[in-house]
Design an enzyme around this catalytic site. Sequence first.
Site, PDB file in Angstrom:
ATOM      1  N   CYS A   1      -0.223   8.527   0.524  1.00  0.00           N
ATOM      2  CA  CYS A   1       0.170   7.110   0.466  1.00  0.00           C
ATOM      3  C   CYS A   1      -0.813   6.322  -0.395  1.00  0.00           C
ATOM      4  CB  CYS A   1       0.230   6.549   1.887  1.00  0.00           C
ATOM      5  SG  CYS A   1       0.374   4.763   1.977  1.00  0.00           S
TER       6      CYS A   1
ATOM      7  N   CYS B   1      -2.083   3.059   1.103  1.00  0.00           N
ATOM      8  CA  CYS B   1      -3.088   3.326   2.138  1.00  0.00           C
ATOM      9  C   CYS B   1      -4.483   3.418   1.520  1.00  0.00           C
ATOM     10  CB  CYS B   1      -2.774   4.632   2.869  1.00  0.00           C
ATOM     11  SG  CYS B   1      -1.226   4.631   3.797  1.00  0.00           S
TER      12      CYS B   1
END
Length: 310
Positions: free
Chosen positions: A62, A65
């Site tokens: 991700c 993230c």
Amino acid sequence: MPIVDPRTGEPLAADTPSGASDPAPAGDAPEVIVDADAGNIQQLLELSMQVPVLLDCWAPWCEPCKNLMPILEKLAREYRGAFILAKLNIDENQEIAAQLGVRSVPDVKLISQGGLVDHFQGALPEKQVREWLGRYFPAPEDAPASPEEQAAEALATGDAATARALYEELVQQNPQHYPFQVELARALVAEGRAADARALLDNLPPEERDAAPARGVRASIEFGEEAPSAEELAALGERDDSEAQYLRALRNVADGNYEAGLDALLALMKADRAYGDDAARKTLLRVFDALGADHPLTVTYRRRLFALLY
């Protein structure tokens, strides 16, 4: 045993393995940043009875993230133990993530007294994360300005190069947060790079390209193109007709002397409303667009325009 809410005894997550760690003894000072997993999730829930836990649910694949995590780590250290930052890799802890209702990442959950208080999803910029934390924790007295605030301050004080560099970094870290791209375009205009700013605005999604902030930056570009050059301004000499007043007002606006430009446009509108097919009023509205609806000059001069009209 099941991972349970310490207040109710109801399960909150997947079963812990037999080797799960025991809760920290009372009085032990916890780390400010920890990794969460099946071995310590119950310990963290029990710890939240004494100190709130900020659970950052993330995944290695991700990209948002990866942008958010350094911000959370920075703030956890800055808040000096007001909360514990626990990082949960959902790929390695899928059952826990499912029990906690994690459907997309990043998903940041604030847990206090063993229960969920609030959460947000997505990689928010630092300023917005600070504002979210501010609902629950007093800001540290010596909290540094966020990069967004530093960039805005640099632009306001005329340091366009610093503002542009900061916004470029923010855009790289938050590619889907389009307000940063608009502010980068504004900094480029201040640096005299109108063509680069226009290209950046043209590449925004239609809904962002047509919104007020982007329209405002585009108006600033247009003022720079429409305003007379220094030579043309000098050639006006002592002329004080409507055209000369309008051109001087445009030059002030293009140079960022907004108050002088707005005063001149109001005066021209009052003296010669018909000039240029109501050019003074139309230009006032464009300046309001460029400044933004909440700018103090927009608020003040919109009120004066209203009084003049009605």
